[in-house]
Write an enzyme that holds these catalytic residues in place. Structure first.
Site, PDB file in Angstrom:
ATOM      1  N   ASP A 110      23.699 -30.280  76.710  1.00 20.03           N
ATOM      2  CA  ASP A 110      23.502 -29.059  77.502  1.00 20.03           C
ATOM      3  C   ASP A 110      22.189 -29.052  78.282  1.00 20.03           C
ATOM      4  O   ASP A 110      21.821 -28.045  78.889  1.00 20.03           O
ATOM      5  CB  ASP A 110      23.568 -27.809  76.604  1.00 20.03           C
ATOM      6  CG  ASP A 110      22.674 -27.935  75.367  1.00 20.03           C
ATOM      7  OD1 ASP A 110      21.571 -28.495  75.487  1.00 20.03           O
ATOM      8  OD2 ASP A 110      23.102 -27.508  74.281  1.00 20.03           O
ATOM      9  N   ARG A 151      18.280 -26.344  81.544  1.00 20.68           N
ATOM     10  CA  ARG A 151      19.057 -25.944  80.364  1.00 20.68           C
ATOM     11  C   ARG A 151      20.214 -25.112  80.868  1.00 20.68           C
ATOM     12  O   ARG A 151      20.034 -24.058  81.472  1.00 20.68           O
ATOM     13  CB  ARG A 151      18.188 -25.146  79.398  1.00 20.68           C
ATOM     14  CG  ARG A 151      18.919 -24.615  78.153  1.00 20.68           C
ATOM     15  CD  ARG A 151      19.479 -25.760  77.321  1.00 20.68           C
ATOM     16  NE  ARG A 151      19.940 -25.304  76.016  1.00 20.68           N
ATOM     17  CZ  ARG A 151      21.135 -24.771  75.767  1.00 20.68           C
ATOM     18  NH1 ARG A 151      22.002 -24.602  76.769  1.00 20.68           N
ATOM     19  NH2 ARG A 151      21.460 -24.418  74.541  1.00 20.68           N
ATOM     20  N   ASP A 181      26.275 -24.182  74.397  1.00 13.50           N
ATOM     21  CA  ASP A 181      25.487 -24.864  73.368  1.00 13.50           C
ATOM     22  C   ASP A 181      26.300 -26.046  72.852  1.00 13.50           C
ATOM     23  O   ASP A 181      27.489 -25.905  72.564  1.00 13.50           O
ATOM     24  CB  ASP A 181      25.169 -23.888  72.229  1.00 13.50           C
ATOM     25  CG  ASP A 181      24.137 -24.436  71.269  1.00 13.50           C
ATOM     26  OD1 ASP A 181      23.382 -25.352  71.653  1.00 13.50           O
ATOM     27  OD2 ASP A 181      24.081 -23.953  70.119  1.00 13.50           O
ATOM     28  N   THR A 182      25.663 -27.194  72.766  1.00 10.24           N
ATOM     29  CA  THR A 182      26.329 -28.394  72.249  1.00 10.24           C
ATOM     30  C   THR A 182      25.668 -28.824  70.945  1.00 10.24           C
ATOM     31  O   THR A 182      24.530 -28.431  70.658  1.00 10.24           O
ATOM     32  CB  THR A 182      26.274 -29.551  73.258  1.00 10.24           C
ATOM     33  OG1 THR A 182      24.905 -29.848  73.562  1.00 10.24           O
ATOM     34  CG2 THR A 182      27.021 -29.208  74.532  1.00 10.24           C
ATOM     35  N   GLU A 241      23.553 -30.729  68.060  1.00 10.19           N
ATOM     36  CA  GLU A 241      22.173 -31.196  68.139  1.00 10.19           C
ATOM     37  C   GLU A 241      22.050 -32.693  67.876  1.00 10.19           C
ATOM     38  O   GLU A 241      22.641 -33.232  66.955  1.00 10.19           O
ATOM     39  CB  GLU A 241      21.315 -30.435  67.111  1.00 10.19           C
ATOM     40  CG  GLU A 241      19.834 -30.640  67.269  1.00 10.19           C
ATOM     41  CD  GLU A 241      19.323 -30.148  68.617  1.00 10.19           C
ATOM     42  OE1 GLU A 241      18.762 -30.985  69.354  1.00 10.19           O
ATOM     43  OE2 GLU A 241      19.501 -28.972  68.938  1.00 10.19           O
ATOM     44  N   ARG A 250      11.985 -24.898  80.451  1.00 17.17           N
ATOM     45  CA  ARG A 250      13.210 -25.431  81.046  1.00 17.17           C
ATOM     46  C   ARG A 250      13.829 -24.392  81.982  1.00 17.17           C
ATOM     47  O   ARG A 250      13.817 -23.195  81.680  1.00 17.17           O
ATOM     48  CB  ARG A 250      14.207 -25.814  79.950  1.00 17.17           C
ATOM     49  CG  ARG A 250      13.692 -26.865  78.994  1.00 17.17           C
ATOM     50  CD  ARG A 250      14.689 -27.179  77.889  1.00 17.17           C
ATOM     51  NE  ARG A 250      14.971 -26.007  77.065  1.00 17.17           N
ATOM     52  CZ  ARG A 250      15.747 -26.041  75.968  1.00 17.17           C
ATOM     53  NH1 ARG A 250      16.300 -27.190  75.588  1.00 17.17           N
ATOM     54  NH2 ARG A 250      15.956 -24.949  75.260  1.00 17.17           N
TER      55      ARG A 250
END
Length: 267
Positions: free
Chosen positions: A40, A54, A59-60, A62, A105
Site C-alpha cells: 500500500d 501512502r 491496508d495490506t 505487513e 507520507r
C-alpha cells in the site's frame, strides 16, 4: 413561507449527496514510478523530488515492520503492485483534507493509466478497506469492491479469521500459523491390475503333479521333459507317459533313489 420550504429542501439534498469531485479531491498530478515499499506504499518522483505515497483507504499485510513477522500475502501484494505500476502512466490525487500522515507520507489516490490502484489492490484480494481517517471520498466504492473479493475468498480472504473484522489490520500469530486453503486434490481412478499367473508351488527336488503353464503336454523323451520338470513328474501329471516310467513306480523321469509317496499327488 413557500420559498423558505423550497430552500430548506434544497439545503437538505445538498447535505445528503457527496460533494462533486472538483470540491472533494484535487486535480490529478503526474508522477513517475520509482519503487514499491509494500502493498500500500509506493515511492514516486514528482518533478525532481522523490516522495513516498501512502494509498488512502486501503491496508495490506505487513512485511516491513521490524517488530512484526512477515504476514501472509504481504510479499505477494508488493510484487503484484510493482508489476501493476512499473510500465504504467501514473497520476496521484489528494483528498482535500489531510495531505500527509505523521510519517511524512503523502496520502493519495493513485492511478495507473487512469485506473484507481487503491481499488485494484482491494479487487485482487491483496488489500482490505482500512487506514480510514477524514479522507473518505472513495470509501463506499471500495467497500463494494471488498464485498466482492470477500465473497470470492480471494487471497487475504481465503484464510479464515485473518482479516480483523473488528478493527484495523490482520490477525496473525506465527506460533500458530494460519493455513492457506488449498484446492482439494482430484482423486485418481484406480486402475485394475491385470492378474498374473501364479506359478505352482511344489516341493523342490521331488517329482511334481502340477502342470507348468506354457509347457508341452507330451514329451518325446526325458531330456525334453526335464527342461520343464527337472525332477520328473508323477502319475497324476498330465504329461505322464508309461514310456517315461520304465520301472513302473508311478514316477516318470525322476531322479534316482526317489520313490512315489501319496503326498506327491499334490506336489
Amino acid at each position: 413561507m413557500k420559498h423558505l420550504k423550497i430552500f430548506t429542501i434544497l439545503l437538505l439534498l445538498f447535505s445528503i449527496y457527496p460533494a462533486s469531485e472538483s470540491h472533494a479531491i484535487s486535480k490529478k498530478i503526474p508522477v513517475k514510478y520509482v519503487s514499491v515499499v509494500d502493498g500500500d506504499t509506493v515511492r514516486v518522483k514528482q518533478g525532481n523530488k522523490v516522495i513516498t505515497l501512502r494509498m488512502l483507504l486501503i491496508d495490506t499485510p505487513e512485511s516491513k515492520d521490524p517488530k512484526k513477522p512477515v504476514q501472509p500475502y504481504a510479499v505477494e501484494a508488493g510484487k503484484y503492485l510493482d508489476s501493476y505500476l512499473r510500465n504504467a502512466k501514473l497520476t496521484m490525487q489528494y483528498d482535500n483534507n489531510q495531505k500527509k500522515d505523521r510519517y511524512g507520507r503523502h496520502l493519495v489516490y493513485l492511478y495507473a493509466n487512469n485506473r484507481l490502484v487503491n481499488d485494484e489492490m482491494v479487487r485482487s484480494g491483496y488489500a482490505r478497506v482500512g487506514y480510514i481517517y477524514s479522507q473518505k471520498y472513495y470509501l463506499n466504492a471500495l467497500k463494494k469492491t471488498q464485498s466482492i473479493a470477500k465473497t470470492k475468498k480471494l487471497r487475504i480472504w481465503s484464510i479464515p479469521g485473518y482479516v480483523n473484522t473488528r478493527g484495523e489490520g490482520f490477525i496473525y500469530n506465527p506460533k500458530k500459523p494460519v493455513v492457506k486453503q488449498a484446492p482439494k486434490p482430484v482423486a485418481k481412478k484406480a486402475v485394475a491390475k491385470k492378474p498374473t499367473a501364479k506359478k505352482p508351488v511344489t516341493k523342490a527336488g521331488y517329482p511334481t503333479s502340477k502342470y507348468r503353464k506354457g509347457a508341452p503336454k507330451t514329451f518325446k523323451n526325458c531330456s525334453a521333459m526335464k527342461k520343464y520338470y527337472p525332477y520328473g513328474v508323477t502319475i497324476h501329471h498330465i504329461s505322464y507317459a508309461k514310456k517315461h516310467d520304465r520301472d513302473k513306480d508311478k514316477l516318470a523321469c525322476e531322479a534316482t533313489k526317489i520313490s512315489y509317496q501319496t503326498w506327491m499327488k499334490n506336489n
